[in-house]
Write a protein that holds these residues in place. Structure first.
Motif, mmCIF file in Angstrom:
data_model
loop_
_atom_site.group_PDB
_atom_site.id
_atom_site.type_symbol
_atom_site.label_atom_id
_atom_site.label_comp_id
_atom_site.label_asym_id
_atom_site.label_seq_id
_atom_site.Cartn_x
_atom_site.Cartn_y
_atom_site.Cartn_z
ATOM 1 N N PHE A 1 0.763 -1.322 -0.053
ATOM 2 C CA PHE A 1 -0.137 0.172 0.158
ATOM 3 C C PHE A 1 0.976 1.301 0.251
ATOM 4 C CE2 PHE A 1 0.686 -0.358 4.534
ATOM 5 C CZ PHE A 1 1.167 1.034 4.907
ATOM 6 N N ASP A 2 2.708 0.897 0.532
ATOM 7 C CA ASP A 2 2.644 2.187 0.148
ATOM 8 C C ASP A 2 2.889 3.242 -0.424
ATOM 9 O OD1 ASP A 2 4.501 0.873 -0.118
ATOM 10 O OD2 ASP A 2 6.695 1.709 0.809
ATOM 11 N N ASP A 3 3.045 2.478 -1.520
ATOM 12 C CA ASP A 3 3.350 2.975 -3.016
ATOM 13 C C ASP A 3 2.650 4.484 -3.660
ATOM 14 O OD1 ASP A 3 4.930 0.661 -3.339
ATOM 15 O OD2 ASP A 3 5.465 1.681 -5.411
ATOM 16 N N PHE A 4 1.050 4.078 -2.656
ATOM 17 C CA PHE A 4 0.108 5.643 -2.847
ATOM 18 C C PHE A 4 0.254 6.474 -1.627
ATOM 19 C CE2 PHE A 4 -2.630 1.388 -3.643
ATOM 20 C CZ PHE A 4 -3.133 1.840 -4.433
ATOM 21 N N GLN A 5 1.006 5.957 -0.109
ATOM 22 C CA GLN A 5 1.778 7.662 0.728
ATOM 23 C C GLN A 5 2.907 7.730 -0.181
ATOM 24 O OE1 GLN A 5 2.773 5.298 3.667
ATOM 25 N NE2 GLN A 5 0.346 5.417 4.997
ATOM 26 N N SER A 6 3.331 7.766 -0.882
ATOM 27 C CA SER A 6 4.829 7.488 -1.651
ATOM 28 C C SER A 6 4.617 8.647 -3.160
ATOM 29 C CB SER A 6 5.767 7.196 -1.704
ATOM 30 O OG SER A 6 6.185 6.762 -0.759
ATOM 31 N N LEU A 7 3.473 7.960 -3.120
ATOM 32 C CA LEU A 7 2.642 8.977 -4.669
ATOM 33 C C LEU A 7 2.615 10.506 -3.985
ATOM 34 C CD1 LEU A 7 1.208 6.664 -7.109
ATOM 35 C CD2 LEU A 7 2.306 8.282 -7.167
#
Length: 420
Positions: free
Chosen positions: A29-35
């Motif tokens: 899920f953390d790619d959404f946060q990094s986006l």
């Protein structure tokens, strides 16, 4: 030892050309946060591409869903800087990359994403092109295969570890065929973004979100309460890919051995690779995040169309028939521990075979053996004093935790409040 101070690259940081390759919607899920993170800093970066390169179900629609939140906040953001790109400009540079894991050769076919890397790298611009790889590295491998002339223009920061685990063939292709690539291979250092450092009070992974993210525009609320993944709503800080962005914000991107928000790295030693022509046992070793290649004979009685896979942890790795009577498997362990595997096959001599392999932790002496064949390749510093628990290099990031989270919180305020 840790350095006590961090100098900014300049009072007005250079605008770096950036392509992000992400598996948002794939395995984490953390790619959404990094986006969310990278879009908040889009006024100080020249974003030239957002490529969906998943291990699993991720597609461009997942990137576009984050851009839709950005569009809601854009009226406020643009009052802070007229360099924030329009939502439509971001949608135009969102491209679909490879959706399958690379075969044994390491490359398969050009994609919209790999072609975009080639196009932007060949653009007449003296600045290097920073390719931030948060997911599969297949599109980068394909771009280098199709256009090796772009290699000198690229500066790659690869969040390895679990991503390398899913891309062993594409990774090995790059290391073997393009060893002079400028590359940071962060297999463990990136953990420092969410592990260790000052997590007291409002700096904790959960409390930071409650105090500094909730209610900060559409992007803030999405980060805090809107990311649903594997039937769970993710509400704490991870942002494991954000060190690639922070590396361009504070520090010197040309000198990875110097301190910065994205970590500090050492020259890479020979990229670890071991091959066994037999089933392995617990006594056999492969370096943590190295590549294991297992070669097994098909034996007598193989069917006309033999198939085989290695089942190990949560992976089912397809075997490659080498044309010489053997099947080959490649595996990259993301943790230092014992792994057990089983071979499933329609070949009687293979089906049900079991083995073990020990993934050995990094040792400090590795940093003393830089490989001259990898002159521009950088990786995690295995020095004991830079470990966070058992995680090499993590303290080179988490020592800056208050600084980069405070800066992120200030950026989020732009989403809900126009500039006075």
């Amino acid at each position: 030892m840790l350095l006590p101070a961090l100098l900014l690259a300049s009072t007005e940081p250079a605008r770096h050309r950036v392509i992000v390759s992400t598996d948002a919607g794939g395995t984490d899920f953390d790619d959404f946060q990094s986006l969310v993170h990278v879009l908040l800093y889009a006024d100080v970066l020249d974003l030239e591409g957002l490529i969906s390169s998943p291990h699993g179900g991720g597609r461009t629609s997942h990137i576009l869903s984050v851009i839709d939140r950005y569009a809601t906040d854009y009226p406020n953001l643009k009052t802070w800087s007229d360099r924030y790109p329009t939502p439509d400009a971001l949608r135009a540079i969102t491209k679909q990359g490879e959706t399958e894991i690379a075969p044994y050769a390491g490359v398969r076919r050009p994609t919209e994403g790999s072609a975009w890397i080639v196009e932007r790298a060949r653009r007449d611009d003296p600045r290097p092109l920073h390719v931030l790889v948060w997911g599969g590295i297949e599109d980068l491998a394909q771009a280098l295969h199709d256009a090796p002339d772009i290699l000198p223009k690229l500066r790659v920061y690869f969040i390895g570890g679990p991503n390398k685990k899913w891309s062993p063939d594409a990774y090995l292709y790059i290391a073997t065929h393009h060893p002079t690539l400028w590359m940071i291979e962060s297999n463990t250092t990136y953990y420092g973004w969410f592990v260790g450092g000052n997590q007291a009070g409002g700096w904790g992974n959960a409390e930071f979100v409650n105090r500094h993210v909730v209610g900060r525009g559409a992007l803030g609320d999405y980060f805090a309460r809107g990311i649903s993944f594997h039937e769970q709503t993710r509400t704490t800080v991870k942002m494991g890919d954000s060190p690639t962005v922070a590396w361009l914000l504070r520090g010197n991107p040309e000198l990875p051995f110097q301190p910065g928000w994205g970590g500090r790295y050492v020259r890479a030693w020979t990229r670890p690779y071991v091959r066994f022509d037999r089933l392995t046992t617990a006594a056999d070793r492969v370096e943590h995040c190295g590549i294991l290649e297992l070669v097994l004979p098909l034996g007598a009685g193989a069917p006309a169309a033999p198939e085989a896979r290695m089942e190990i942890e949560n992976q089912k790795l397809p075997g490659h028939l080498d044309g010489n009577g053997s099947v080959r498997f490649r595996f990259c362990p993301k943790e230092a521990r014992l792994y057990r595997y089983t071979i499933r096959s329609n070949v009687p001599a293979l089906d049900g075979l079991q083995g073990e392999i020990t993934s050995a932790p990094l040792t400090p002496d590795l940093a003393l053996r830089p490989d001259p064949a990898l002159p521009n390749w950088w990786t995690d510093d295995p020095s004991p004093d830079l470990r966070e628990g058992a995680i090499p290099g993590a303290r080179t990031i988490n020592q800056w935790r208050e600084d980069f989270l405070r800066d992120f919180a200030d950026r989020l305020e732009r989403c809900r409040t126009p500039k006075p």
